[in-house]
Motif scaffolding. Structure first.
Motif, mmCIF file in Angstrom:
data_model
loop_
_atom_site.group_PDB
_atom_site.id
_atom_site.type_symbol
_atom_site.label_atom_id
_atom_site.label_comp_id
_atom_site.label_asym_id
_atom_site.label_seq_id
_atom_site.Cartn_x
_atom_site.Cartn_y
_atom_site.Cartn_z
ATOM 1 N N LEU A 48 0.487 -1.360 0.112
ATOM 2 C CA LEU A 48 -0.218 -0.113 0.034
ATOM 3 C C LEU A 48 0.717 1.000 -0.133
ATOM 4 O O LEU A 48 0.659 2.616 -0.814
ATOM 5 C CB LEU A 48 -1.029 -0.450 1.332
ATOM 6 C CG LEU A 48 -1.809 1.350 1.416
ATOM 7 C CD1 LEU A 48 -2.981 0.818 0.189
ATOM 8 C CD2 LEU A 48 -2.586 1.021 3.091
ATOM 9 N N THR A 52 1.325 4.035 -3.797
ATOM 10 C CA THR A 52 0.602 5.639 -3.043
ATOM 11 C C THR A 52 1.579 6.482 -3.011
ATOM 12 O O THR A 52 1.686 7.395 -3.110
ATOM 13 C CB THR A 52 0.540 5.377 -1.563
ATOM 14 O OG1 THR A 52 -1.060 4.545 -2.088
ATOM 15 C CG2 THR A 52 -0.327 6.663 -1.723
ATOM 16 N N GLU A 184 -3.885 12.194 6.043
ATOM 17 C CA GLU A 184 -4.038 10.669 5.176
ATOM 18 C C GLU A 184 -3.762 11.013 3.980
ATOM 19 O O GLU A 184 -5.100 11.380 3.574
ATOM 20 C CB GLU A 184 -5.292 10.474 6.329
ATOM 21 C CG GLU A 184 -5.181 8.512 5.757
ATOM 22 C CD GLU A 184 -6.745 8.222 6.870
ATOM 23 O OE1 GLU A 184 -6.176 7.524 7.836
ATOM 24 O OE2 GLU A 184 -7.464 8.757 6.217
ATOM 25 N N GLU A 186 -3.816 7.949 2.676
ATOM 26 C CA GLU A 186 -4.624 7.084 1.353
ATOM 27 C C GLU A 186 -5.121 5.982 3.099
ATOM 28 O O GLU A 186 -5.035 5.642 3.790
ATOM 29 C CB GLU A 186 -3.884 6.329 0.501
ATOM 30 C CG GLU A 186 -4.372 4.755 0.142
ATOM 31 C CD GLU A 186 -5.341 5.164 -0.864
ATOM 32 O OE1 GLU A 186 -6.592 4.046 -0.456
ATOM 33 O OE2 GLU A 186 -5.468 4.893 -1.661
ATOM 34 N N ARG A 187 -5.918 4.467 2.536
ATOM 35 C CA ARG A 187 -6.533 3.986 4.358
ATOM 36 C C ARG A 187 -7.365 2.527 3.340
ATOM 37 O O ARG A 187 -7.715 2.992 2.393
ATOM 38 C CB ARG A 187 -7.312 4.535 4.423
ATOM 39 C CG ARG A 187 -8.208 3.514 5.438
ATOM 40 C CD ARG A 187 -8.859 4.435 6.989
ATOM 41 N NE ARG A 187 -8.634 5.591 6.853
ATOM 42 C CZ ARG A 187 -10.062 6.452 7.505
ATOM 43 N NH1 ARG A 187 -11.232 5.480 7.507
ATOM 44 N NH2 ARG A 187 -9.689 7.322 7.905
ATOM 45 N N SER A 188 -6.662 1.720 3.485
ATOM 46 C CA SER A 188 -7.150 0.167 3.301
ATOM 47 C C SER A 188 -7.040 -0.632 4.259
ATOM 48 O O SER A 188 -6.496 -0.719 4.704
ATOM 49 C CB SER A 188 -6.744 -0.151 2.201
ATOM 50 O OG SER A 188 -7.099 -0.777 1.700
ATOM 51 N N HIS A 192 -3.174 2.512 7.227
ATOM 52 C CA HIS A 192 -3.653 4.285 6.530
ATOM 53 C C HIS A 192 -1.674 5.033 6.622
ATOM 54 O O HIS A 192 -0.688 4.550 6.408
ATOM 55 C CB HIS A 192 -3.451 4.862 8.171
ATOM 56 C CG HIS A 192 -4.950 4.849 9.133
ATOM 57 N ND1 HIS A 192 -6.545 5.835 8.428
ATOM 58 C CD2 HIS A 192 -4.505 3.581 9.315
ATOM 59 C CE1 HIS A 192 -7.094 5.141 9.315
ATOM 60 N NE2 HIS A 192 -6.513 3.769 10.364
#
Length: 198
Positions: A48, A52, A184, A186-188, A192
């Motif tokens: 992630l 990102t 923040e 991205e978040r998935s 975070h």
């Protein structure tokens, strides 16, 4: 009780394996071993962060807690006219990261054994990337944030991946106390991605 990967010399018997993984459009090969973090595949948090993070082509980048190298080597592909420094306390991980750089023909990297930032004092970076060693404890994780501030040029960025259940709220608070601007990005799946600008 097996060693944690956050130790300078893992005692686990060697058990090397190899796999390929596509990151930012580049297929990379990795040699991994017992006694290093996430040795069977690149972990979700690192993926992630890699997918990102924003790294300029001429950036000077520091990967803190590099393990066997996925974040730093992906960054080196992005910063193909820059330079990536990769550091980790785990000597086995550092040796694997060096071998993986060679295996993938990536020459714009240097890998050093380092307890937090000990091996890069006096140097400055445009970007610091970290999937921090949560098992090392909150004090170490927060030192990565606060001491990293001093190694960034003005306007430089610290990119962090952290799970909510492993301290994202306190990480956010510490980053806001330390950096001029924190967001923040991205978040998935409970992870975070924070970007903190000096």
């Amino acid at each position: 009780m097996a060693d944690h990967y956050y130790t300078s010399r893992p005692g686990a018997a060697h058990d090397e394996r190899q796999f390929s993984f596509t990151l930012r459009g580049h297929e990379l090969r990795f040699i991994t071993d017992a006694g290093v973090f996430s040795r069977d595949r690149v972990d979700f948090g690192s993926v992630l962060l890699i997918e990102t993070m924003q790294v300029d082509r001429d950036a000077r980048v520091l990967d803190v807690g590099c393990g066997y190298g996925p974040i730093g080597l992906a960054a080196a592909k992005l910063a193909d006219q820059g330079r990536v420094m990769m550091i980790d306390i785990n000597e086995r991980a550092v040796e694997l990261a060096r071998r993986n750089a060679q295996l993938n023909g990536i020459g714009n990297v240097e890998v050093r054994v380092s307890d937090v930032y000990a091996a890069v004092q006096g140097e400055t970076f445009d970007v610091i990337l970290t999937n921090p060693p949560i098992r090392a404890g909150k004090e170490i994780v927060h030192r990565i944030f606060t001491e990293g501030h001093g190694l960034l040029r003005e306007g430089g960025e610290l990119w962090v991946v952290i799970q909510k259940k492993q301290g994202a709220p306190s990480a956010w608070k510490k980053l806001q106390e330390t950096y001029r601007d924190v967001e923040e990005v991205e978040r998935s799946k409970g992870y975070h991605i924070f970007r903190a600008v000096k």
